[in-house]
Design a protein around this motif. Structure first.
Motif, PDB file in Angstrom:
ATOM      1  N   GLU A   1     -12.288  -5.488  -1.973  1.00 13.47           N
ATOM      2  CA  GLU A   1     -12.849  -5.501  -3.293  1.00 13.47           C
ATOM      3  C   GLU A   1     -13.153  -6.611  -3.929  1.00 13.47           C
ATOM      4  O   GLU A   1     -13.775  -7.307  -4.855  1.00 13.47           O
TER       5      GLU A   1
ATOM      6  N   PRO B   1       0.934  -1.091   0.016  1.00 14.71           N
ATOM      7  CA  PRO B   1       0.131  -0.046   0.093  1.00 14.71           C
ATOM      8  C   PRO B   1       0.934   1.404  -0.002  1.00 14.71           C
ATOM      9  O   PRO B   1       0.533   2.080  -0.723  1.00 14.71           O
TER      10      PRO B   1
ATOM     11  N   SER C   1      -5.095  -4.509   0.087  1.00 13.12           N
ATOM     12  CA  SER C   1      -5.322  -3.672   1.213  1.00 13.12           C
ATOM     13  C   SER C   1      -6.858  -3.269   1.344  1.00 13.12           C
ATOM     14  O   SER C   1      -7.240  -2.561   1.892  1.00 13.12           O
ATOM     15  N   ASN C   2      -7.515  -4.067   0.423  1.00 15.04           N
ATOM     16  CA  ASN C   2      -8.991  -3.710   0.407  1.00 15.04           C
ATOM     17  C   ASN C   2      -9.798  -4.989   0.222  1.00 15.04           C
ATOM     18  O   ASN C   2      -9.416  -6.014   0.484  1.00 15.04           O
TER      19      ASN C   2
ATOM     20  N   PRO D   1      -7.653  -7.910   3.086  1.00 12.95           N
ATOM     21  CA  PRO D   1      -6.420  -7.256   3.272  1.00 12.95           C
ATOM     22  C   PRO D   1      -5.195  -8.028   4.423  1.00 12.95           C
ATOM     23  O   PRO D   1      -5.539  -8.807   4.956  1.00 12.95           O
TER      24      PRO D   1
END
Length: 252
Positions: free
Chosen positions: A139, A98, A136-137, A149
């Motif tokens: 989605e 990230p 880091s998400n 994550p």
């Protein structure tokens, strides 16, 4: 002539620290550290003292002598073992995090930038090109399934001339002109559609000339322990998903 810039770059390489990690260690900006290494700027005395103390190097040696690898490692055998182990048996895979994601979009084709990324050492084919990506998400999650994550995926490089050979529903790490995307890949003769697993996220349509790099996901490291999944059911769902995409194209 000051050897400061050359020495701190050698220290980073020996200690396997990226520019970002080294800069954070001494409360510097990455750009400032880069300017020191390229001898475009001189450090403050406080910075010199911090670095010298941290690595147990005299200020005189840091500034006026070109440090040797042996001096930094204290003994030669450690270097020989480490170098041989990494070089002969494991692929060194740059990993996007990230913190480096935004810079990666700008400098993905700069060898020095790629070299400074954190490395994953894995027993993979060293002849192929790989890229790691720290998620880091959410989605690519659906309820309690998918990629979360702190999970890490490993993608194998897809060359531009091979884009047309990618199978629909393949999981792709895509570097575009604006951002990095981890998505399922669908392609027709007219366009490319990227689909997230999270149903709250809309599909994206992109143009070929917006693509800077593409990596097909081959491996993953999950932070959580996945539950047993019905592989046959997953395959059927993927097939239905592909058929739905075809029908949607025909009705447009």
């Amino acid at each position: 002539m000051s050897y400061f810039g050359k020495n701190i770059r050698k220290i980073r390489n020996v200690k396997k620290l990226s520019q970002q990690a080294f800069a954070e260690l001494f409360e510097l900006k990455r750009g400032t550290l880069g300017a020191y290494e390229e001898e475009r700027s001189e450090p403050r005395i406080e910075t010199i003292i911090k670095i010298a103390n941290h690595f147990s190097i005299t200020i005189d040696d840091l500034l006026t002598k070109e440090l040797t690898v042996n001096k930094l490692l204290k003994f030669k055998d450690d270097l020989a073992l480490q170098g041989s182990f990494d070089k002969e048996k494991f692929a060194r895979i740059p990993c996007i995090t990230p913190k480096t994601e935004t810079d990666y979009v700008l400098y993905f084709d700069k060898p020095h930038f790629i070299e400074d990324l954190p490395k994953l050492h894995l027993p993979l084919n060293r002849e192929k090109k790989y890229r790691g990506y720290l998620i880091s998400n959410l989605e690519m999650t659906n309820n309690d399934k998918g990629y979360f994550p702190k999970d890490v995926i490993i993608g194998e490089k897809i060359e531009t001339e091979d884009y047309s050979k990618i199978e629909n529903s393949s999981l792709i790490l895509l570097v575009t002109t604006h951002k990095i995307l981890l998505r399922k890949f669908y392609q027709t003769s007219e366009k490319i559609t990227l689909q997230a697993t999270n149903k709250n996220i809309d599909d994206l349509e992109i143009k070929l000339n917006d693509i800077k790099e593409m990596w097909c996901v081959k491996y993953c490291f999950l932070k959580h322990l996945p539950e047993n999944q019905n592989t046959e059911l997953e395959q059927k769902l993927n097939f239905l998903e592909q058929e739905f995409m075809k029908l949607r194209e025909n009705f447009k």
